[in-house]
Design an enzyme around this catalytic site. Sequence first.
Site, PDB file in Angstrom:
ATOM      1  N   CYS A 291      -4.554  12.973  12.691  1.00 55.34           N
ATOM      2  CA  CYS A 291      -5.391  11.787  12.722  1.00 55.34           C
ATOM      3  C   CYS A 291      -5.197  11.113  14.063  1.00 55.34           C
ATOM      4  O   CYS A 291      -4.456  11.605  14.906  1.00 55.34           O
ATOM      5  CB  CYS A 291      -5.088  10.854  11.567  1.00 55.34           C
ATOM      6  SG  CYS A 291      -3.503  10.089  11.696  1.00 55.34           S
TER       7      CYS A 291
ATOM      8  N   ASP B 149       4.523   0.664  12.059  1.00 57.63           N
ATOM      9  CA  ASP B 149       3.320   0.031  11.508  1.00 57.63           C
ATOM     10  C   ASP B 149       3.153  -1.432  11.945  1.00 57.63           C
ATOM     11  O   ASP B 149       2.153  -2.067  11.610  1.00 57.63           O
ATOM     12  CB  ASP B 149       3.317   0.123   9.969  1.00 57.63           C
ATOM     13  CG  ASP B 149       3.141   1.558   9.500  1.00 57.63           C
ATOM     14  OD1 ASP B 149       2.763   2.418  10.312  1.00 57.63           O
ATOM     15  OD2 ASP B 149       3.400   1.828   8.310  1.00 57.63           O
TER      16      ASP B 149
ATOM     17  N   ARG C 258      -8.567  -0.247   4.592  1.00 63.91           N
ATOM     18  CA  ARG C 258      -7.656   0.741   3.990  1.00 63.91           C
ATOM     19  C   ARG C 258      -6.331   0.100   3.594  1.00 63.91           C
ATOM     20  O   ARG C 258      -5.650   0.595   2.709  1.00 63.91           O
ATOM     21  CB  ARG C 258      -7.379   1.877   4.980  1.00 63.91           C
ATOM     22  CG  ARG C 258      -8.574   2.719   5.268  1.00 63.91           C
ATOM     23  CD  ARG C 258      -8.180   3.932   6.044  1.00 63.91           C
ATOM     24  NE  ARG C 258      -7.097   4.629   5.373  1.00 63.91           N
ATOM     25  CZ  ARG C 258      -6.409   5.633   5.893  1.00 63.91           C
ATOM     26  NH1 ARG C 258      -6.683   6.053   7.090  1.00 63.91           N
ATOM     27  NH2 ARG C 258      -5.464   6.211   5.206  1.00 63.91           N
TER      28      ARG C 258
ATOM     29  N   ARG D 234       0.798  14.724  13.167  1.00 67.10           N
ATOM     30  CA  ARG D 234       1.246  14.521  11.786  1.00 67.10           C
ATOM     31  C   ARG D 234       1.361  15.815  10.964  1.00 67.10           C
ATOM     32  O   ARG D 234       0.592  16.057  10.021  1.00 67.10           O
ATOM     33  CB  ARG D 234       0.366  13.490  11.089  1.00 67.10           C
ATOM     34  CG  ARG D 234       0.290  12.195  11.870  1.00 67.10           C
ATOM     35  CD  ARG D 234      -0.369  11.094  11.096  1.00 67.10           C
ATOM     36  NE  ARG D 234       0.501  10.473  10.124  1.00 67.10           N
ATOM     37  CZ  ARG D 234       0.092   9.539   9.272  1.00 67.10           C
ATOM     38  NH1 ARG D 234      -1.151   9.162   9.257  1.00 67.10           N
ATOM     39  NH2 ARG D 234       0.941   9.004   8.420  1.00 67.10           N
TER      40      ARG D 234
ATOM     41  N   LYS E 261       0.831  -1.216   0.000  1.00 67.83           N
ATOM     42  CA  LYS E 261       0.000   0.000   0.000  1.00 67.83           C
ATOM     43  C   LYS E 261       0.856   1.253   0.000  1.00 67.83           C
ATOM     44  O   LYS E 261       0.632   2.181  -0.782  1.00 67.83           O
ATOM     45  CB  LYS E 261      -0.916   0.000   1.242  1.00 67.83           C
ATOM     46  CG  LYS E 261      -1.546   1.349   1.534  1.00 67.83           C
ATOM     47  CD  LYS E 261      -2.358   1.336   2.807  1.00 67.83           C
ATOM     48  CE  LYS E 261      -1.611   1.646   4.073  1.00 67.83           C
ATOM     49  NZ  LYS E 261      -1.440   3.063   4.416  1.00 67.83           N
ATOM     50  N   ASN E 262       1.842   1.297   0.892  1.00 63.28           N
ATOM     51  CA  ASN E 262       2.598   2.540   1.045  1.00 63.28           C
ATOM     52  C   ASN E 262       3.606   2.778  -0.075  1.00 63.28           C
ATOM     53  O   ASN E 262       4.219   3.837  -0.147  1.00 63.28           O
ATOM     54  CB  ASN E 262       3.278   2.586   2.417  1.00 63.28           C
ATOM     55  CG  ASN E 262       2.244   2.779   3.522  1.00 63.28           C
ATOM     56  OD1 ASN E 262       1.097   3.141   3.240  1.00 63.28           O
ATOM     57  ND2 ASN E 262       2.626   2.521   4.757  1.00 63.28           N
TER      58      ASN E 262
HETATM   59  C1  EPZ Z   1       4.361   6.924   6.273  1.00 69.85           C
HETATM   60  O1  EPZ Z   1       3.634   8.049   6.760  1.00 69.85           O
HETATM   61  C2  EPZ Z   1       3.375   5.785   6.169  1.00 69.85           C
HETATM   62  N1  EPZ Z   1       2.290   6.160   5.260  1.00 69.85           N
HETATM   63  C3  EPZ Z   1       2.819   5.452   7.557  1.00 69.85           C
HETATM   64  O2  EPZ Z   1       2.005   4.308   7.420  1.00 69.85           O
HETATM   65  C4  EPZ Z   1       3.980   5.111   8.480  1.00 69.85           C
HETATM   66  O3  EPZ Z   1       3.484   4.906   9.779  1.00 69.85           O
HETATM   67  C5  EPZ Z   1       4.996   6.243   8.492  1.00 69.85           C
HETATM   68  O4  EPZ Z   1       5.422   6.556   7.138  1.00 69.85           O
HETATM   69  C6  EPZ Z   1       6.240   5.932   9.293  1.00 69.85           C
HETATM   70  O5  EPZ Z   1       6.870   4.800   8.786  1.00 69.85           O
HETATM   71  C7  EPZ Z   1       2.474   6.077   3.951  1.00 69.85           C
HETATM   72  O6  EPZ Z   1       3.525   5.735   3.450  1.00 69.85           O
HETATM   73  C8  EPZ Z   1       1.307   6.373   3.101  1.00 69.85           C
HETATM   74  P1  EPZ Z   1       6.513  10.185   8.298  1.00 69.85           P
HETATM   75  P2  EPZ Z   1       4.306   9.497   6.741  1.00 69.85           P
HETATM   76  O7  EPZ Z   1       6.446  11.494   7.613  1.00 69.85           O
HETATM   77  O8  EPZ Z   1       5.265   9.575   5.621  1.00 69.85           O
HETATM   78  C9  EPZ Z   1       6.957  13.450  11.669  1.00 69.85           C
HETATM   79  C10 EPZ Z   1       0.123   2.961   7.850  1.00 69.85           C
HETATM   80  O9  EPZ Z   1      -0.452   2.471   8.858  1.00 69.85           O
HETATM   81  N2  EPZ Z   1       6.840  14.438  10.597  1.00 69.85           N
HETATM   82  O10 EPZ Z   1       7.633   9.261   7.930  1.00 69.85           O
HETATM   83  O11 EPZ Z   1       3.229  10.484   6.828  1.00 69.85           O
HETATM   84  C11 EPZ Z   1       5.701  12.625  11.863  1.00 69.85           C
HETATM   85  O12 EPZ Z   1       4.754  13.296  12.639  1.00 69.85           O
HETATM   86  C12 EPZ Z   1       0.637   4.362   7.866  1.00 69.85           C
HETATM   87  O13 EPZ Z   1       0.264   2.351   6.791  1.00 69.85           O
HETATM   88  C13 EPZ Z   1       7.084  15.756  10.887  1.00 69.85           C
HETATM   89  O14 EPZ Z   1       7.397  16.117  12.024  1.00 69.85           O
HETATM   90  O15 EPZ Z   1       5.125   9.445   8.078  1.00 69.85           O
HETATM   91  C14 EPZ Z   1       6.253  11.380  12.498  1.00 69.85           C
HETATM   92  O16 EPZ Z   1       6.474  11.603  13.852  1.00 69.85           O
HETATM   93  C15 EPZ Z   1       0.272   5.165   9.041  1.00 69.85           C
HETATM   94  N3  EPZ Z   1       6.959  16.668   9.893  1.00 69.85           N
HETATM   95  C16 EPZ Z   1       7.602  11.206  11.802  1.00 69.85           C
HETATM   96  O17 EPZ Z   1       7.927  12.496  11.278  1.00 69.85           O
HETATM   97  C17 EPZ Z   1       6.631  16.321   8.622  1.00 69.85           C
HETATM   98  O18 EPZ Z   1       6.543  17.206   7.761  1.00 69.85           O
HETATM   99  C18 EPZ Z   1       7.631  10.217  10.668  1.00 69.85           C
HETATM  100  O19 EPZ Z   1       6.479  10.402   9.848  1.00 69.85           O
HETATM  101  C19 EPZ Z   1       6.396  14.977   8.338  1.00 69.85           C
HETATM  102  C20 EPZ Z   1       6.499  14.043   9.347  1.00 69.85           C
END
Ligand code: EPZ
Length: 420
Positions: A116, A307, A399, A121, A22-23
């Site tokens: 969420c 995850d 999802r 996020r 998915k991701n």
């Molecule tokens: C991806 O989300 C995945 N989603 C998530 O999977 C997964 O949990 C996550 O990566 C971490 O591995 C998809 O790929 C569609 P991040 P993403 O930006 O990219 C912080 C699932 O269940 N952050 O790597 O949105 C954030 O809050 C889902 O399949 C900032 O601070 O996650 C988090 O603490 C849920 N500023 C950390 O970084 C930003 O601009 C990592 O989040 C962006 C993120």
Amino acid sequence: MDKLVIEGGARLKGEVTVSGAKNAVLPILAATLLTDEPCIIKGVPNLRDTNSMLKILRSLGKIAEFDKGRVSVTAGKTSNYIAEYKLVSTMRASFCVLGPLLGKLKKAKVSLPGGCVIGVRPVDLHLKGIRALGADISIDAGYVVAAASKLRGTYIYLGGVYGSSVLATDNVMMAAVLASGKTVIESAACEPEVVDLAEFLIKMGAKIKGHGTPVIEIEGVKHLHGAVHTIIPDRIEAGTLILAALITGGDVLVKNVHYQHLGALIDKLSEAGAHIERTDAALRVKGNKKLRSVNITTLPYPGFPTDMQAQMMSLMAVTEGISVITEKIYPDRFMHVSELNRMGAHIQREGPHAIVEGIKSLSGAPVMASDLRASAGLVLAGLSARGKTSISRIYHLERGYELIEEKLVNLGAKVWREKE
Ligand code: EPZ
């Protein structure tokens, strides 16, 4: 609305094939906006999120068709530059149309995705990277409005408070492939899904090096063309099925896995005493051994994936001993704790830690899914519990897990759907 009912206690046995990731597929579909030529994506899981991304592509001018695991994005030009709230709010990954829209059309207006249940996020890293490439960015009525007469390659440090960001790396990489000159993304996410996106972009004619490491180098090109690509297997679905075999004391061959994507999970499971055999592109999981509790800390790849945290917590809930689970990506991703406790688990949350005191068995109960991976954790708990568990708000599971009921039923689980 449907709920999922599970009569626990069946030992899972047989073979199961993991679907496409998915991701990986979501940003790859967004990347098709970078060209007006046709693209074909294979191994696409039929999920609620995949269909949401296809709706977004169509709203941006693409003609996208989905048939039997194959998406064809044909003919349509990337013509519209506005990704609307009603579409983006259904799924955070849709925010990664920002990079390709800006790269292709030099302007984009994309709704902010919002927070969420797993945490706040923010998108500051996405915006920092896109801004560094020369775009003007403003926030207007809940939308990010970005424009650039020309995007220019540059050095970007993309690390945040919680380390690298998967979708921010994707977004910036997709904006940079059509920028002029060289972009270096430092503290880039190393997740296999980022690598899969880079491989797709390279097939489209992009010049990218270093993907899969924290330093990605991109030499901008003038034009990208259509491409054909097959999505990597979903490592989180694979991990969830491995734990389903272990938690039920089953014997399952999990097919279509990339072993190297599951390193941290398999290492932890070996530490816990699990027996996992590797054959070509499959893993044989035998749940006949008594496991020991282990401590887990989630980290960006190649660390233990956030995850898989909820699913691992369910396994630890029925593994004798104390396990400390520390969440370092989303410190509030613990909505499943209270639901597992409703099933009799002994779990105490303290800030970003959950202390799990393993017990012999859980007892089935009505529980509520709060997000995708929490739902998966509850399914595992239900499979191992005594009696009946009913999980409401099961749309969360849809999802991210293709045909999950069928897959579990084929392995001998007693799982069915009922109307709420
Ligand atoms: C991806 O989300 C995945 N989603 C998530 O999977 C997964 O949990 C996550 O990566 C971490 O591995 C998809 O790929 C569609 P991040 P993403 O930006 O990219 C912080 C699932 O269940 N952050 O790597 O949105 C954030 O809050 C889902 O399949 C900032 O601070 O996650 C988090 O603490 C849920 N500023 C950390 O970084 C930003 O601009 C990592 O989040 C962006 C993120």
